[in-house]
Design an enzyme around this catalytic site. Structure first.
Site, short mmCIF file in Angstrom:
data_model
loop_
_atom_site.label_atom_id
_atom_site.label_comp_id
_atom_site.label_asym_id
_atom_site.label_seq_id
_atom_site.Cartn_x
_atom_site.Cartn_y
_atom_site.Cartn_z
N ASP A 165 2.15 -12.35 -3.71
CA ASP A 165 1.64 -12.45 -2.33
C ASP A 165 2.80 -12.79 -1.40
OD1 ASP A 165 1.79 -15.08 -3.45
OD2 ASP A 165 0.55 -15.82 -1.80
N GLU A 175 0.63 -18.06 -3.93
CA GLU A 175 1.69 -19.07 -3.74
C GLU A 175 1.84 -19.43 -2.28
OE1 GLU A 175 5.62 -20.98 -3.37
OE2 GLU A 175 4.93 -19.18 -2.35
#
Lengths: 456, 456
Positions: free
Chosen positions: B85, B149
């Site tokens: 991500d 994250e």
């Protein structure tokens, strides 16, 4: 006269609602077409009630709607001023009904502009209709309704200056203010001025990762907060050097008089859902909102404001900061002081740009003028009580401009209430107040014409 | 090995660019579909390089991409961690090319995620391909790449805890960090923790007209600014009571060692366009960004932020405030202290709500471990220089979590540069760094396997 009012109330209201449906937001370019529509609608209604030479006068910005009825050069002339533009409606989600989808609930008209200022302007339009039914106008009238009041009336002064002859009048009549309560008529005789700025604080040349750079660079948002915080001291005084130098100081007698206005601190706090009022030490709420200058942040933004978390140090932070001014501060003087001071307090590692938006001068209007007496008499006729002279917290910069450009005083015959939530979600205007205005304004013309003809 | 790299560089890059085109922004729900696409793409590539049992493991949030190659239970196992991500890309207007329209300019890959962390993850994918060409893997590997994250890895801990056996390993290898310079390899051995909060300050129950109410109510934006300003004293110290109580204090020797890292204050200031650095008194920039905790406002908003001027006193003001933590502060302890303190300094007339976002623990990783030695040797092989151990300013909360949940240390074999503008517009990653990673990582596996087989 009153029977005519009751018979026609529904029509008056539906005409106003039709106008309120046009989102004439002057601050946002995307509504420009609607601003013009709102002007056209007003032109049509002014012609309908018999005004002559009704036109849309072009300006560098939005057109000014002008119309007149000159019945006799020997009679005095009243210049009616108002504005057909409105404040932005956001945040939309806080409106219980659409800001441009007006509804009447519990005797109130809910819509952006219901009170400020379309609702109050429309009282004047209908007042002419009332007069037509009651012997006609007793004096000459000129009507000038602008479309940029909510963005600083930048082109009105130019227009007035260029049309001094056309606009020549003995007094300016406007309804962009309020009364203390529906059982307590009042007339505003003082208004605060305005100095409005947008500030931009720049730190690093790009957004930075707050982990890698946090602690080593001056975060422009933290810097902006520190600068803003320093603008007031612990007593709520504004710390800009020289800010209070020219502030008009009232005598103890004047302050006592001012504080006689009916006011309940409890009701005031309740109406805005606050446990406590706040402000400059040594002054009452009435004084803080009328005879004392103030400084407020009207908007602030910077960094990541979306959903979730972003660990960023923004390159830039912004705020809109405005000051309300009192006699004898001038917006130019205060704007300079603010600009100098705010730039001077920028900490090392950030740079500051101050962009002045618009300003307006504070005014105090005379209470011994013929126009004031006529307005007071008209209010006493319709409310059954003498109106109280008050000092308003808001700003109508053009009142000072009319004085300087046309040499005439204004009379502030407004019918709004502080609780009308103008500039806020769910702005509304009482049907009572709307109709009271339509009933009172014609009486003003009659008293004014009569008083002007009496030997001084 | 190097000839294979030069021959395949273009393909490696075009595969990465293809991945970077998928806007896998985890903070914004509207990108959810793309987040899943990015996970699928990675799965496909891991299968392609020969990993077994590659799967998308469902979580309460975004899936975790897992794959493994278990060649011999007798050999050590490396767990590779990374994330697919990326941070939000706004402000879009500051990108010179589209954040999700990657381009290679002057030897750099420009795109959101080019470095953090897709680019660095993809080095690991290609490292397996390199090993396949050079005698295969010398040890077992497990690969776990998450998709949350950038929003706090909320579901990773749950997944790891529920899959202790499946994830059992001797060391965690990750590349989400950087080196000092392309001619100065380094390995991060310390990372700061994070405590992130969103604060909401509420004043009046609705937006108010700043003219009518200005001066009489506490403006929530002014109040928020005052509160934020008070969080640092004149020396740049954070004023939250107890904030520094557990801060790990380095010895003078440790500080001297730390400050030996090559660093130019001039270049640093130039790179971010600042005339001066800023921060806690008594510490160098290197110390301020590594061994000292910090507090930054990451975002602020309230009132009117649109075009033009609106004279309003907002009902609410908001800010996102985060603190970087150092050993032995804990994010829970600091979050509590912040919450208590920030609520306690709310002035009369406003109420405050503090909503914790996510936190992470600071860590220091050992420099005497086999994994560290293997990483240091691999870097020396490819850079021709011994790497310098550094303390990083960023946070990789999961490093502490791996230690507590799996009982293993991590080695931070990252190849980014501070100037890569991660989390900023125009994030980029050097082709040199990308290829250096693909060259170095296989050597790490080889040194690590060899060292692990030597009798301690």
């Amino acid at each position: 006269m009153t029977s005519f009012l009751t018979e026609n109330q529904d029509r008056f209201l539906s005409e106003l609602l039709e106008w309120l449906r046009i989102p004439s937001v002057s601050a946002d370019p995307k509504f420009h077409g609607d601003v013009l529509k709102a002007a056209e609608y007003l032109k049509m209604r002014l012609e309908e009630v018999g005004l002559d030479n009704v036109e849309l006068c072009p300006t560098a910005g939005n057109p000014i709607v002008y119309g007149e009825k000159l019945i006799d050069p020997a009679l005095p002339t009243v210049l009616v001023y108002g504005h057909y533009d409105v404040q932005p409606a956001d945040p939309y989600e806080l409106w219980t009904s659409g800001p441009f989808d007006p509804v009447i609930k519990d005797g109130k008209i809910y819509a952006r502009g219901a009170c400020d200022d379309k609702g109050q302007v429309y009282m004047h339009v209908k007042a002419f209709e009332v007069l037509n039914q009651n012997g006609g106008l007793p004096c000459n009238v000129k009507v000038m309704i602008e479309g940029e009041e909510e963005v600083g009336s930048n082109n009105l002064g130019i227009f007035v200056n260029a049309n001094r002859e056309k606009l020549r009048a003995d007094v300016v009549l406007l309804s962009d203010t309020g009364i203390i309560a529906n059982d307590t008529p009042s007339i505003e005789v003082g208004l605060r001025g305005l100095s409005y700025h947008e500030v931009e604080v720049t730190g690093p040349n790009r957004d930075l990762h707050s982990g890698l750079y946090g602690g080593a660079v001056h975060n422009p948002i933290n810097a902006l907060c520190k600068m803003i915080a320093s603008l007031h001291d612990e007593n709520g005084h504004i710390t800009i050097p020289g800010f209070y130098d020219n502030v008009d100081v009232l005598t103890p007698e004047e302050r006592t008089e001012l504080n006689k206005a009916p006011y309940s601190e409890e009701e005031y706090k309740q109406s805005i859902g606050l446990p406590a009022t706040y402000g400059e030490q040594g002054y009452t709420t009435i004084e803080r909102t009328s005879i004392r200058p103030t400084l407020d942040v009207n908007g602030i933004w910077g960094g990541y404001t979306g959903e979730g978390a972003k660990t960023v140090i923004a390159s830039k932070a912004y705020a809109k900061i405005s000051m309300r001014l009192v006699p004898h501060q001038t917006s130019e003087e205060i704007s300079q002081l603010f600009q100098q001071h705010f730039t001077s307090i920028a900490p090392e590692g950030v740079t500051v740009v101050v962009k002045p938006h618009h300003g307006g001068e504070p005014v105090v209007t005379p209470t011994d003028s013929v126009a004031y007496k006529a307005a007071a008499q008209a209010l006493e006729d319709t409310f059954g009580k003498k109106p109280i002279p008050t000092r308003g917290g808001g700003s109508i910069p053009i009142v000072a401009m009319f004085k300087s450009e046309l040499g005439v005083d204004s009379v502030l015959l407004g019918f709004g209430l502080d609780s009308d939530a103008i500039h806020s979600p769910n702005e509304h205007y009482g049907v009572f107040n709307f109709m009271k205005g339509i009933e009172t304004i014609p009486l003003f013309y009659q008293h004014y014409a009569k008083l002007m003809q009496q030997p001084a």
